[in-house]
Design an enzyme around this catalytic site. Structure first.
Site, mmCIF file in Angstrom:
data_model
loop_
_atom_site.group_PDB
_atom_site.id
_atom_site.type_symbol
_atom_site.label_atom_id
_atom_site.label_comp_id
_atom_site.label_asym_id
_atom_site.label_seq_id
_atom_site.Cartn_x
_atom_site.Cartn_y
_atom_site.Cartn_z
ATOM 1 N N GLY A 21 0.853 -1.214 0.056
ATOM 2 C CA GLY A 21 0.091 0.099 0.108
ATOM 3 C C GLY A 21 0.877 1.077 -0.050
ATOM 4 O O GLY A 21 1.439 1.395 1.169
ATOM 5 N N GLY A 23 0.200 4.435 -0.418
ATOM 6 C CA GLY A 23 -0.544 5.805 -0.276
ATOM 7 C C GLY A 23 -0.091 6.768 0.555
ATOM 8 O O GLY A 23 1.117 6.711 0.758
ATOM 9 N N GLY A 26 1.933 4.647 3.533
ATOM 10 C CA GLY A 26 2.918 3.713 2.979
ATOM 11 C C GLY A 26 3.941 4.548 2.113
ATOM 12 O O GLY A 26 5.031 4.009 2.191
ATOM 13 N N ASN A 111 -5.580 2.674 11.397
ATOM 14 C CA ASN A 111 -6.121 3.116 12.401
ATOM 15 C C ASN A 111 -7.277 2.356 12.916
ATOM 16 O O ASN A 111 -7.425 1.077 12.468
ATOM 17 C CB ASN A 111 -6.960 4.091 11.771
ATOM 18 C CG ASN A 111 -6.397 5.768 12.025
ATOM 19 O OD1 ASN A 111 -5.319 5.974 12.964
ATOM 20 N ND2 ASN A 111 -6.840 6.664 11.202
ATOM 21 N N LYS A 190 -6.737 7.320 20.631
ATOM 22 C CA LYS A 190 -6.639 7.613 19.108
ATOM 23 C C LYS A 190 -8.120 7.259 18.736
ATOM 24 O O LYS A 190 -8.504 7.872 17.742
ATOM 25 C CB LYS A 190 -5.685 6.797 18.476
ATOM 26 C CG LYS A 190 -5.301 7.117 16.997
ATOM 27 C CD LYS A 190 -4.424 8.403 16.729
ATOM 28 C CE LYS A 190 -4.632 8.890 15.170
ATOM 29 N NZ LYS A 190 -4.107 7.893 14.176
ATOM 30 N N ASN A 194 -10.827 9.609 16.498
ATOM 31 C CA ASN A 194 -11.491 9.214 15.145
ATOM 32 C C ASN A 194 -12.835 8.746 15.221
ATOM 33 O O ASN A 194 -13.330 9.227 14.228
ATOM 34 C CB ASN A 194 -10.551 8.079 14.719
ATOM 35 C CG ASN A 194 -9.087 8.130 14.176
ATOM 36 O OD1 ASN A 194 -9.039 9.178 13.640
ATOM 37 N ND2 ASN A 194 -8.254 7.417 14.210
ATOM 38 N N SER A 260 -9.570 11.749 7.311
ATOM 39 C CA SER A 260 -9.434 10.704 6.102
ATOM 40 C C SER A 260 -10.873 10.223 5.687
ATOM 41 O O SER A 260 -11.159 10.314 4.368
ATOM 42 C CB SER A 260 -8.365 9.727 6.658
ATOM 43 O OG SER A 260 -9.159 8.680 7.495
ATOM 44 N N GLU A 272 -13.520 4.230 6.054
ATOM 45 C CA GLU A 272 -12.945 3.308 7.008
ATOM 46 C C GLU A 272 -13.813 3.290 8.065
ATOM 47 O O GLU A 272 -13.312 3.515 9.054
ATOM 48 C CB GLU A 272 -11.373 3.804 7.257
ATOM 49 C CG GLU A 272 -10.527 2.525 7.726
ATOM 50 C CD GLU A 272 -9.016 3.067 7.894
ATOM 51 O OE1 GLU A 272 -9.204 4.444 8.195
ATOM 52 O OE2 GLU A 272 -8.015 2.334 7.596
HETATM 53 N N1 LIG Z 1 -3.185 9.705 5.834
HETATM 54 C C1 LIG Z 1 -2.967 9.932 7.194
HETATM 55 O O1 LIG Z 1 -2.371 11.016 7.434
HETATM 56 C C2 LIG Z 1 -2.958 8.885 8.227
HETATM 57 C C3 LIG Z 1 -2.974 9.289 9.504
HETATM 58 C C4 LIG Z 1 -2.918 8.426 10.514
HETATM 59 C C5 LIG Z 1 -3.456 7.191 10.223
HETATM 60 N N2 LIG Z 1 -3.689 6.901 8.887
HETATM 61 C C6 LIG Z 1 -4.382 5.477 8.769
HETATM 62 O O2 LIG Z 1 -3.330 4.703 7.869
HETATM 63 C C7 LIG Z 1 -3.827 3.827 7.034
HETATM 64 C C8 LIG Z 1 -3.470 3.773 5.598
HETATM 65 O O3 LIG Z 1 -4.101 5.213 5.254
HETATM 66 P P1 LIG Z 1 -3.653 6.240 4.063
HETATM 67 O O4 LIG Z 1 -4.124 7.426 4.463
HETATM 68 O O5 LIG Z 1 -2.209 5.777 3.806
HETATM 69 O O6 LIG Z 1 -4.523 5.427 2.931
HETATM 70 P P2 LIG Z 1 -4.181 5.785 1.342
HETATM 71 O O7 LIG Z 1 -3.644 6.989 0.965
HETATM 72 O O8 LIG Z 1 -5.772 5.439 0.682
HETATM 73 O O9 LIG Z 1 -3.451 4.598 0.836
HETATM 74 C C9 LIG Z 1 -4.055 3.136 0.733
HETATM 75 C C10 LIG Z 1 -2.982 2.518 -0.084
HETATM 76 O O10 LIG Z 1 -3.371 0.939 -0.256
HETATM 77 C C11 LIG Z 1 -3.189 0.771 -1.523
HETATM 78 N N3 LIG Z 1 -3.979 -0.513 -1.529
HETATM 79 C C12 LIG Z 1 -5.254 -1.004 -1.246
HETATM 80 N N4 LIG Z 1 -5.655 -2.006 -1.604
HETATM 81 C C13 LIG Z 1 -4.418 -2.821 -2.021
HETATM 82 C C14 LIG Z 1 -4.166 -3.960 -2.579
HETATM 83 N N5 LIG Z 1 -5.019 -5.112 -2.834
HETATM 84 N N6 LIG Z 1 -3.029 -4.157 -2.994
HETATM 85 C C15 LIG Z 1 -2.113 -3.041 -2.983
HETATM 86 N N7 LIG Z 1 -2.080 -1.796 -2.659
HETATM 87 C C16 LIG Z 1 -3.216 -1.654 -2.152
HETATM 88 C C17 LIG Z 1 -3.945 1.820 -2.336
HETATM 89 O O11 LIG Z 1 -3.443 1.522 -3.735
HETATM 90 P P3 LIG Z 1 -4.088 2.125 -5.192
HETATM 91 O O12 LIG Z 1 -3.348 3.431 -4.936
HETATM 92 O O13 LIG Z 1 -3.846 1.135 -5.764
HETATM 93 O O14 LIG Z 1 -5.471 2.572 -4.707
HETATM 94 C C18 LIG Z 1 -3.239 3.023 -1.714
HETATM 95 O O15 LIG Z 1 -2.089 3.150 -2.262
HETATM 96 C C19 LIG Z 1 -5.431 3.905 7.294
HETATM 97 O O16 LIG Z 1 -6.036 2.841 8.249
HETATM 98 C C20 LIG Z 1 -5.593 5.172 7.993
HETATM 99 O O17 LIG Z 1 -6.886 5.554 8.666
HETATM 100 C C21 LIG Z 1 -3.703 7.723 8.098
#
Ligand SMILES: NC(=O)c1ccc[n+]([C@@H]2O[C@H](COP(=O)([O-])OP(=O)(O)OC[C@H]3O[C@@H](n4cnc5c(N)ncnc54)[C@H](OP(=O)(O)O)[C@@H]3O)[C@@H](O)[C@H]2O)c1
Length: 314
Positions: A21, A23, A26, A111, A190, A194, A260, A272
């Site tokens: 992932g 995103g 990641g 999360n 946390k 959320n 998010s 989520e």
């Molecule tokens: N963003 C923040 O600031 C933040 C802060 C704290 C906690 N979180 C938590 O961190 C976690 C990740 O969030 P995020 O914001 O990083 O989400 P995101 O930006 O939506 O990224 C998720 C990534 O997962 C990939 N993915 C999904 N299914 C997949 C699969 N089958 N194979 C390969 N890749 C796959 C998506 O790929 P595609 O590009 O191909 O769709 C995307 O790149 C969540 O639980 C969120 O609540 C986020």
């Protein structure tokens, strides 16, 4: 409680690390680990890419990145960093089947609660490292992410052998790791933030300034009171003034900040829901606790998610 950062001892030998992932979260983790140059990093992605830019407060870093797009290309690694949304965990099963050997640890950067349960089909609980993410990640393009520091730590883990191993893994990356003796309490704290901010901003399609309305403030307190009762029933020692503390933390964030769930709803993506409000309602149901407001939020958010699923592709 202790904090490790880039100045910690760099004691671990090079390890094989797969980031699933790429995103917002990641991308930052993979890019900063790659920039640290201590380990062999591979990204497990759906679309190929060759390099990754991480925009940091201190300036951008542009690194080459090895990426696999087919689980059949993968083999066992020392660490998996699972960085998808919680509801996408099942979809990465084919990756986990290939990446997880008997000694593989999975850090779950998601999360919510129940991190070990989510990956239970692929790895035993003693090899799962739940990670609370505090940094703010934003994907700007498939090969570009921005990281913003929100508090003095970037991630938190339990202060146990797995948590220490994760902190060592991040040595040199610049990400600051808090190891906490009271990790479950921290996870619930946390979750409480959320459980308030995400549903309300997603349902109203307003940023966090909506939480400052008097009527919404009262609603937040009810959401929190229900969730706190559930947490206590789960044995989590939440404080008497937990709701007030949670609101104080939320009011400390800039009012223009989104969440998010808000951004996912704006973009027409699934929210989520199950790992947050869904987890609270599931636990409360097990304990026979009435949670009318959280149940209502869950019902509405599930209806929104179902509409996303029903939308014709393209
Ligand atoms: N963003 C923040 O600031 C933040 C802060 C704290 C906690 N979180 C938590 O961190 C976690 C990740 O969030 P995020 O914001 O990083 O989400 P995101 O930006 O939506 O990224 C998720 C990534 O997962 C990939 N993915 C999904 N299914 C997949 C699969 N089958 N194979 C390969 N890749 C796959 C998506 O790929 P595609 O590009 O191909 O769709 C995307 O790149 C969540 O639980 C969120 O609540 C986020």
């Amino acid at each position: 409680m202790s904090t490790s950062d880039a100045s910690s001892t760099m004691s671990t030998p090079p390890l094989r690390v797969a980031v699933i992932g790429l995103g917002s979260i990641g991308g930052v983790a993979a890019g900063l680990l790659q920039a640290a140059g201590r380990h062999s990093i591979v990204a497990c992605v759906r679309r190929p890419l060759e390099h990754l830019v991480v925009e940091r407060d201190s300036g951008p870093v542009d690194v080459p990145i090895a990426a696999l797009t087919d689980p059949a290309q993968a083999g066992p690694v020392d660490w998996v960093l699972l960085c998808t949304k919680a509801h996408d965990t099942a979809s990465v099963g084919p990756w986990l089947e290939r990446l997880c050997g008997p000694a593989t640890r999975i850090a779950v950067l998601q999360n919510g609660i129940g991190h070990a349960e989510r990956v239970a089909p692929w790895v035993s609980a003693d090899r799962v490292v739940p990670v609370i993410v505090y940094y703010n990640g934003e994907r700007l393009a498939p090969d570009r992410v921005r990281v913003r520091t929100v508090i003095e730590q970037d991630v938190a883990v339990a202060n146990d052998a797995n948590g220490r191993a994760f902190a060592e893994l991040l040595d040199g990356s610049g990400l600051r790791v808090l190891r906490d003796d009271h990790f479950v309490l921290r996870t619930w704290r946390k979750l409480l933030l959320n459980a308030v901010a995400n549903p309300i901003t997603a349902l109203t399609l307003q940023r966090q300034d909506v939480l400052r309305r008097d009527d919404v403030h009262a609603l937040c307190l009810t959401v929190l009171a229900e969730a706190i009762a559930v947490g206590r029933a789960e044995g989590v020692p939440l404080a008497d003034d937990e709701a007030a503390q949670a609101m104080a933390v939320l009011y400390n964030f800039a009012p223009g900040l989104g969440t998010s769930m808000y951004f996912d709803r704006l973009a027409g993506r699934r929210c989520e829901v199950e790992a947050l409000t869904g987890a609270i309602v599931a636990a409360g149901t097990r304990h026979g606790i009435a949670m009318p407001v959280n149940r209502t939020l869950l019902t509405l958010l599930r209806a929104i998610n179902d509409a996303v699923d029903d939308k014709p592709a393209g």
